[in-house]
Each structure stands twice: as C-alpha cells, then as structure tokens.
Design a protein around this motif. Structure first.
Motif, PDB file in Angstrom:
ATOM      1  N   VAL A   1       0.903  -1.094  -0.113  1.00 31.48           N
ATOM      2  CA  VAL A   1       0.013   0.128  -0.114  1.00 31.48           C
ATOM      3  C   VAL A   1       0.987   1.300   0.151  1.00 31.48           C
ATOM      4  N   ILE A   2       0.950   1.813  -1.078  1.00 31.26           N
ATOM      5  CA  ILE A   2       1.713   3.024  -1.162  1.00 31.26           C
ATOM      6  C   ILE A   2       1.137   4.517  -0.863  1.00 31.26           C
ATOM      7  N   GLY A   3       1.586   4.988   0.282  1.00 33.37           N
ATOM      8  CA  GLY A   3       0.561   6.222   0.743  1.00 33.37           C
ATOM      9  C   GLY A   3      -0.129   5.808   1.752  1.00 33.37           C
ATOM     10  N   CYS A   4       0.532   5.896   3.134  1.00 40.14           N
ATOM     11  CA  CYS A   4      -0.172   5.475   4.327  1.00 40.14           C
ATOM     12  C   CYS A   4      -0.888   6.525   5.103  1.00 40.14           C
ATOM     13  N   GLY A   5      -1.901   7.423   4.495  1.00 42.60           N
ATOM     14  CA  GLY A   5      -2.154   8.269   5.352  1.00 42.60           C
ATOM     15  C   GLY A   5      -3.869   8.040   5.691  1.00 42.60           C
ATOM     16  N   HIS A   6      -4.681   8.895   5.512  1.00 44.58           N
ATOM     17  CA  HIS A   6      -6.075   8.515   5.979  1.00 44.58           C
ATOM     18  C   HIS A   6      -6.969   7.455   5.434  1.00 44.58           C
ATOM     19  N   LEU A   7      -6.404   7.248   3.919  1.00 49.00           N
ATOM     20  CA  LEU A   7      -7.018   6.186   3.227  1.00 49.00           C
ATOM     21  C   LEU A   7      -6.124   4.783   3.308  1.00 49.00           C
TER      22      LEU A   7
ATOM     23  N   GLY B   1       3.387  -1.659   3.704  1.00 51.86           N
ATOM     24  CA  GLY B   1       2.951  -0.103   3.754  1.00 51.86           C
ATOM     25  C   GLY B   1       4.371   0.683   3.369  1.00 51.86           C
ATOM     26  N   VAL B   2       3.897   1.391   2.194  1.00 50.22           N
ATOM     27  CA  VAL B   2       5.082   2.421   2.186  1.00 50.22           C
ATOM     28  C   VAL B   2       4.775   3.853   2.327  1.00 50.22           C
ATOM     29  N   GLU B   3       5.567   4.316   3.058  1.00 50.16           N
ATOM     30  CA  GLU B   3       5.205   5.605   3.406  1.00 50.16           C
ATOM     31  C   GLU B   3       6.139   6.823   3.268  1.00 50.16           C
ATOM     32  N   LEU B   4       6.393   7.849   2.462  1.00 51.73           N
ATOM     33  CA  LEU B   4       7.265   8.611   2.126  1.00 51.73           C
ATOM     34  C   LEU B   4       7.496   9.403   3.589  1.00 51.73           C
ATOM     35  N   ASN B   5       6.704   9.861   4.277  1.00 47.52           N
ATOM     36  CA  ASN B   5       6.942  10.687   5.427  1.00 47.52           C
ATOM     37  C   ASN B   5       7.445   9.938   6.652  1.00 47.52           C
ATOM     38  N   PRO B   6       8.933  10.044   6.865  1.00 52.25           N
ATOM     39  CA  PRO B   6       9.491   9.112   7.674  1.00 52.25           C
ATOM     40  C   PRO B   6       8.741   9.360   9.278  1.00 52.25           C
TER      41      PRO B   6
ATOM     42  N   PHE C   1     -14.424   4.383  -1.116  1.00 53.24           N
ATOM     43  CA  PHE C   1     -15.623   5.075  -0.778  1.00 53.24           C
ATOM     44  C   PHE C   1     -15.623   5.115   1.034  1.00 53.24           C
ATOM     45  N   LEU C   2     -14.655   4.682   1.492  1.00 51.67           N
ATOM     46  CA  LEU C   2     -14.656   4.837   3.062  1.00 51.67           C
ATOM     47  C   LEU C   2     -15.164   6.309   3.458  1.00 51.67           C
ATOM     48  N   ARG C   3     -15.678   6.151   4.704  1.00 47.07           N
ATOM     49  CA  ARG C   3     -16.002   7.377   5.579  1.00 47.07           C
ATOM     50  C   ARG C   3     -15.221   7.444   6.561  1.00 47.07           C
TER      51      ARG C   3
ATOM     52  N   LEU D   1     -17.438   7.668 -11.615  1.00 47.32           N
ATOM     53  CA  LEU D   1     -18.263   7.227 -10.551  1.00 47.32           C
ATOM     54  C   LEU D   1     -17.906   7.664  -9.311  1.00 47.32           C
ATOM     55  N   LYS D   2     -16.569   7.660  -8.980  1.00 48.61           N
ATOM     56  CA  LYS D   2     -16.254   8.213  -7.583  1.00 48.61           C
ATOM     57  C   LYS D   2     -16.546   9.706  -7.428  1.00 48.61           C
ATOM     58  N   SER D   3     -16.157  10.433  -8.519  1.00 53.56           N
ATOM     59  CA  SER D   3     -16.539  11.869  -8.353  1.00 53.56           C
ATOM     60  C   SER D   3     -17.907  12.264  -8.327  1.00 53.56           C
TER      61      SER D   3
ATOM     62  N   GLY E   1     -11.005  16.245   4.205  1.00 49.81           N
ATOM     63  CA  GLY E   1      -9.878  15.934   3.199  1.00 49.81           C
ATOM     64  C   GLY E   1     -10.504  15.768   1.773  1.00 49.81           C
ATOM     65  N   CYS E   2     -11.730  15.438   1.724  1.00 49.87           N
ATOM     66  CA  CYS E   2     -12.267  14.574   0.306  1.00 49.87           C
ATOM     67  C   CYS E   2     -13.221  15.572  -0.287  1.00 49.87           C
ATOM     68  N   LEU E   3     -14.545  15.774   0.415  1.00 49.58           N
ATOM     69  CA  LEU E   3     -15.577  16.368  -0.427  1.00 49.58           C
ATOM     70  C   LEU E   3     -15.215  17.988  -1.107  1.00 49.58           C
TER      71      LEU E   3
HETATM   72  N1  LIG Z   1      -9.508  10.127   3.484  1.00 46.67           N
HETATM   73  C1  LIG Z   1     -10.657   9.525   3.143  1.00 46.67           C
HETATM   74  O1  LIG Z   1     -11.610   9.489   3.756  1.00 46.67           O
HETATM   75  C2  LIG Z   1     -10.585   9.035   1.709  1.00 46.67           C
HETATM   76  C3  LIG Z   1     -11.684   8.524   1.011  1.00 46.67           C
HETATM   77  C4  LIG Z   1     -11.718   8.176  -0.263  1.00 46.67           C
HETATM   78  C5  LIG Z   1     -10.807   8.457  -0.916  1.00 46.67           C
HETATM   79  N2  LIG Z   1      -9.788   9.287  -0.639  1.00 46.67           N
HETATM   80  C6  LIG Z   1      -8.542   9.627  -1.482  1.00 46.67           C
HETATM   81  O2  LIG Z   1      -7.431   8.924  -1.129  1.00 46.67           O
HETATM   82  C7  LIG Z   1      -6.279   9.737  -1.495  1.00 46.67           C
HETATM   83  C8  LIG Z   1      -5.605   9.847  -0.198  1.00 46.67           C
HETATM   84  O3  LIG Z   1      -6.228  10.726   0.471  1.00 46.67           O
HETATM   85  P1  LIG Z   1      -5.591  10.867   2.243  1.00 46.67           P
HETATM   86  O4  LIG Z   1      -7.160  11.205   3.014  1.00 46.67           O
HETATM   87  O5  LIG Z   1      -5.296   9.409   2.794  1.00 46.67           O
HETATM   88  O6  LIG Z   1      -4.449  11.584   2.113  1.00 46.67           O
HETATM   89  P2  LIG Z   1      -3.222  11.791   3.294  1.00 46.67           P
HETATM   90  O7  LIG Z   1      -2.592  12.933   2.866  1.00 46.67           O
HETATM   91  O8  LIG Z   1      -3.883  11.344   4.655  1.00 46.67           O
HETATM   92  O9  LIG Z   1      -2.360  10.500   2.673  1.00 46.67           O
HETATM   93  C9  LIG Z   1      -1.535  10.566   1.631  1.00 46.67           C
HETATM   94  C10 LIG Z   1      -0.273   9.717   2.197  1.00 46.67           C
HETATM   95  O10 LIG Z   1       0.487   9.476   1.088  1.00 46.67           O
HETATM   96  C11 LIG Z   1       1.891   9.783   1.477  1.00 46.67           C
HETATM   97  N3  LIG Z   1       2.486   9.661   0.065  1.00 46.67           N
HETATM   98  C12 LIG Z   1       2.583  10.764  -0.983  1.00 46.67           C
HETATM   99  N4  LIG Z   1       3.566  10.305  -2.092  1.00 46.67           N
HETATM  100  C13 LIG Z   1       3.999   9.208  -1.530  1.00 46.67           C
HETATM  101  C14 LIG Z   1       4.926   8.231  -2.390  1.00 46.67           C
HETATM  102  N5  LIG Z   1       5.343   8.307  -3.503  1.00 46.67           N
HETATM  103  N6  LIG Z   1       5.317   7.109  -1.732  1.00 46.67           N
HETATM  104  C15 LIG Z   1       4.758   6.837  -0.270  1.00 46.67           C
HETATM  105  N7  LIG Z   1       3.771   7.604   0.229  1.00 46.67           N
HETATM  106  C16 LIG Z   1       3.673   8.747  -0.159  1.00 46.67           C
HETATM  107  C17 LIG Z   1       1.869  10.969   2.162  1.00 46.67           C
HETATM  108  O11 LIG Z   1       3.073  11.115   2.886  1.00 46.67           O
HETATM  109  C18 LIG Z   1       0.688  10.802   2.756  1.00 46.67           C
HETATM  110  O12 LIG Z   1       0.744  10.290   4.243  1.00 46.67           O
HETATM  111  C19 LIG Z   1      -6.869  11.106  -2.089  1.00 46.67           C
HETATM  112  O13 LIG Z   1      -7.026  10.984  -3.624  1.00 46.67           O
HETATM  113  C20 LIG Z   1      -8.257  10.981  -1.355  1.00 46.67           C
HETATM  114  O14 LIG Z   1      -9.017  11.662  -2.165  1.00 46.67           O
HETATM  115  C21 LIG Z   1      -9.541   9.519   0.908  1.00 46.67           C
END
Ligand SMILES: NC(=O)c1ccc[n+]([C@@H]2O[C@H](COP(=O)([O-])OP(=O)(O)OC[C@H]3O[C@@H](n4cnc5c(N)ncnc54)[C@H](O)[C@@H]3O)[C@@H](O)[C@H]2O)c1
Length: 445
Positions: free
Chosen positions: A5-11, A28-33, A152-154, A207-209, A263-265
């Motif tokens: 899973v590349i990018g380990c933020g809220h999604l 999980g790969v997360e760029l932010n150390p 589509f998570l909330r 569909l998502k938008s 962070g979405c709507l």
């Molecule tokens: N948050 C939600 O509830 C939700 C729901 C549905 C869809 N989404 C979509 O999911 C996407 C992510 O949203 P989010 O809220 O998780 O954002 P976020 O900012 O919380 O997380 C994104 C993460 O990706 C990391 N990142 C960026 N580039 C990277 C890379 N090259 N390698 C590894 N990590 C990297 C960032 O450091 C950050 O931690 C967005 O497109 C958002 O629209 C979010």
C-alpha cells in the motif's frame, strides 16, 4: 497475496491494516519518515476509530510492516495499491496529481515481473489513461496492469468501511487485472454483501467523483432549505425528517449544519466542478457551483447565529467551541467547518476557546494562534455562548453534560450548528438552544 500500500495516510493506513486482517501479507510504503516511524510501532499517525487496534494486531503478527523504501515493496509484492494524496491545485482548478504520477513513475521501473497496480486515490477522468502511458513507457516488465479502484470509506468509519465495503469498483482493461482484483478482495466477495462493479477506468473515475458530488449536493440541499426556514420561521429538522421518509429521497445526509468539510468532499467537488466545466458539461457545472456556494455561505450563517444568540456584538463574548475536527470519529482537521467557524469567531469575539477530544494537536499545528483547552471544563468556564461545532458523542450523548455545563458557564446559551443535541434535555437544564434553520428553543427549567 503479497500486497503493498503506497501512501499510508487517512486512506492508506486503514486499507493496509484491513488487507492484513483479510489475510494478506502487507507492506505499507510511506514517504513521510515521521508517519512511517509511528506506523511501525503499530499506531496510526492520527485518530481513527479502531485503527490503532488493527495496526497493533498485525504489526505484531508480522503480517503488516511499514517502510519508506519503495524498492522493498516492489521486490516483495505482486499487487500495489496507490493511496497517495490528490490535493486541490493551489489555483483551485483541479487536482494536483503529482503524488499519484510520482508514485507510479517511481514504482514502474522497479517492477521486474508481472504485477498489478491498483489506484485508490480520487482522480479526475483522464488520469488513468495518462498513468497507463507512464507504465507502458517505464515498467521494468511486461504484464504490468493498472486498475482504478476508487475508495468510498468514510473517515470515522475507515476501518469498518475498509473491511466491509458496500461496493468495490474496479476500472480495468484486461482479464488478468480482473483476476487480481477478485483475488485480493476474495474474502470480502465471498461474504456476498459487497457488489463488485467491473467497468472501464473512465467510468470508475467518474463514478467516484459523481458519488462525492451527489453527497455534497444532498448536504447543500438541506442546508439551503435551512436558509429558507430561517426566513419563513419554519423548522428545517421537521422538513428534513418529513421529506426523507420518501425512499427516493431518504434521510442520509439530511441533517442541517455548517456544511461538508474534510480531506475529500471540498476538494473533490471543486475539482469535479472545474473539470465538468472544462469539458463543456454546463448543467453539471452550474449545479455543482451552487452546491459549493451554499456550502461556503452556511459558515457565515453560523457565525451570524452565534451573534444573534449572544444578543450583543461578538467582541463582548467569551465563546466555547466544542469540536475542531471536520466530523466525529477522526482527528482530521483538513477543511474542517468546525475549525473555520472557530476562526471566524476568534477574529470577532473577545475570547474563543476550543475543545476537541482528539484533534487539538492537529488543530494547534494548523492554527497555533487560536486558544485551546485540554479539557471540556476549562473550555466552558465563564462562557457566554457554547458552540457545538463537531458532533462527538461526548457532547451529544452525555446526559449529564447539559447540567454540568450549566454550572460552568456565565450564560446558558447553546448554538448547536450540527443539529445534534437532544434539544429538550438542554432546555430542561436551563439552556436556550439555537440551531440553524430552526426557531430557538427557550429554557424550560
Ligand atoms: N481520507 C478519506 O476518507 C478518503 C476516502 C476516499 C478517497 N480518498 C482519496 O484517497 C487519497 C488519499 O487521501 P488521504 O486522505 O489518505 O490523504 P493523506 O494526505 O492523509 O495521505 C496520503 C499519504 O501519502 C503519502 N505519500 C505521498 N506520496 C507518496 C509516495 N510516493 N510514496 C509513499 N507515500 C507517499 C503522504 O506522505 C501521505 O501520508 C486521495 O486521493 C483522497 O481523495 C480519501
């Protein structure tokens, strides 16, 4: 399956934990150390209901690990989820897809055997085609497929929604890609409670938008009716209840308030509005422009309601704001209407003090200039007006709060901009309660 899973933020963080719970071996790969370091300890970098428990469980079973090193993920996994951010461009004209393009561009050359890249981030129609080009040009192997699998998570229910989604949308172009999706989601599909929609990438993108735009439209619609009720003296809560009985309308998203945030709507509606305008879908653009306009206007209406409730210019008021996160269940303060309202009050009132059970550290990072209270008692002390800005259960379901709060404040005036409290309980404890689009409820004590 071995997945990354590349990018380990809220999604990404809930998704990674959920994939481990489904039985996959996950990296999980997360760029932010800093974020990565926290995740490696089995905790989330933010509050999300149930996330810490699931991360802790699987980081310690060894089924889930986190790294900043994409090479490790490319070497280990056969399926790569992309969950990086797609913020709004600084000029507001669509998404900045730099993180998505960057992640795919970095990953592709590292893939030296067939693999599936599964994008979950929200993107504008056309992005997948662009990414497909990048993969064709840079992949280190034949047989690297791209699927768009919008999420589509909330927030506040992210773990539950990742484990028990109501639908799985997969925009793809090859039988191999469909097989990979069916395999990675097999434990969910076997339950039979989530519909799998296999379609082309452009349909998955739209569909998502369209889903987020519809949700925002519904929220703005009832908030527009609140405005009508304010002028006519009608009660929007009764209107919402009455119209929602019709199954074609429904009660979901029908609670009047200060509008959508997070962070979405806001960014998704703004990006979609821009895009549909750009491609010449003028009806859709006009509708979505109105949705955005109503959403912004409700914040000013909420500020005005606080002033009306106080009965004097706000610069004479001490205001307690309960809630800073954009909704209950998460510490996310991105585009939070609660924090924005607190900001409007901060610039007009004598003193504004903000409490939130989870998001004060995040709010303080964003707005160090505001005043925060670590406990609710401190926030309420000597307040002239209490503003309920986020519908945390601590504020809305604690039966003792109206009485306890009444002892702390200077004046028992509550402005509930989420239409969330038991209005009778607060009135019985001596409070005058104001909600958007409803006549004020006087104290019945
Ligand atoms: N948050 C939600 O509830 C939700 C729901 C549905 C869809 N989404 C979509 O999911 C996407 C992510 O949203 P989010 O809220 O998780 O954002 P976020 O900012 O919380 O997380 C994104 C993460 O990706 C990391 N990142 C960026 N580039 C990277 C890379 N090259 N390698 C590894 N990590 C990297 C960032 O450091 C950050 O931690 C967005 O497109 C958002 O629209 C979010």
């Amino acid at each position: 399956m071995r997945v990354s899973v590349i990018g380990c933020g809220h999604l990404g963080a809930p998704h990674a934990a959920a994939m481990a719970e489904l039985g996959h071996e996950v990296i999980g790969v997360e760029l932010n150390p800093e974020t990565c370091k926290i995740l490696q300890t089995g905790r989330g970098a933010f509050h999300e209901k149930g996330l810490d428990e699931l991360l802790d469980k699987h980081v310690h079973t060894g089924r889930l690990r986190f790294t900043t090193d994409l090479h490790e993920a490319a070497a280990t996994a056969d399926l790569h989820f992309i969950g990086v951010g797609t913020p709004l461009r600084s000029d507001g004209r669509g998404y900045d897809v730099g993180q998505v393009v960057g992640a795919v561009r970095s990953l592709a050359p590292l893939l030296t055997r067939p693999a599936t890249i599964v994008g979950k981030s929200t993107v504008t129609v056309g992005t997948v085609a662009r990414l497909q080009e990048i993969i064709r040009e840079h992949a280190g192997s034949e047989g690297v497929d791209l699927v768009w699998n919008p999420e589509f998570l909330r927030e506040g229910h992210a773990v539950e929604d990742s484990l028990y989604p109501d639908r799985i949308v997969a925009g793809l172009a090859s039988p191999e890609a469909e097989n990979a999706i069916r395999e990675v989601y097999a434990p969910i599909l076997a339950r039979g409670d989530a519909e799998l929609i296999v379609t082309d990438p452009a349909t998955a993108e739209v569909l998502k938008s369209a889903a987020n735009a519809y949700l925002s439209t519904k929220i703005s619609y009832i908030n527009a009716m609140a405005e009508v009720c304010e002028i006519t003296g009608a009660d929007v809560a009764t209107v919402a209840h009455g119209i929602g009985i019709d199954p074609r309308i429904g009660h979901g998203g029908m609670r009047p308030g200060i509008g959508y945030g997070g962070g979405c709507l806001p960014k998704d509606v703004a990006a979609f509005t821009h895009r549909v305008g750009e491609i010449g879908a003028t009806g859709a653009a006009a509708l979505l422009n109105a949705v955005e306009h109503i959403n912004h206007a409700r914040l000013d209406a909420a500020r005005d309601l606080v002033e009306t409730a106080h009965g004097r210019p706000l610069d004479t008021a001490t205001i307690a704001v309960l809630g800073a996160s954009f909704k209950a269940g998460t510490s996310d303060v991105r585009n939070s209407p609660a924090l924005r309202l607190a900001g409007l009050l901060h610039s007009s009132a004598a003193r504004t003090i903000i409490h939130d059970p989870e998001s004060v550290p995040a709010a303080r990072r964003l707005h160090p200039e505001y005043t925060y209270a670590d406990n609710i008692g401190t926030a309420l002390r000597d307040a002239d007006v209490v503003v309920l800005a986020t519908e945390w259960p601590q504020y809305t379901r604690d039966a003792d709060l109206p009485t306890a709060a009444a002892r702390a404040v200077r004046r028992k005036v509550l402005v509930d901009v989420r239409t969330a409290v038991d209005i009778d309980a607060w009135a019985a404890a001596g409070w005058t309660v104001h909600q958007l689009g409803r006549p004020a409820q006087q104290s019945t004590a």
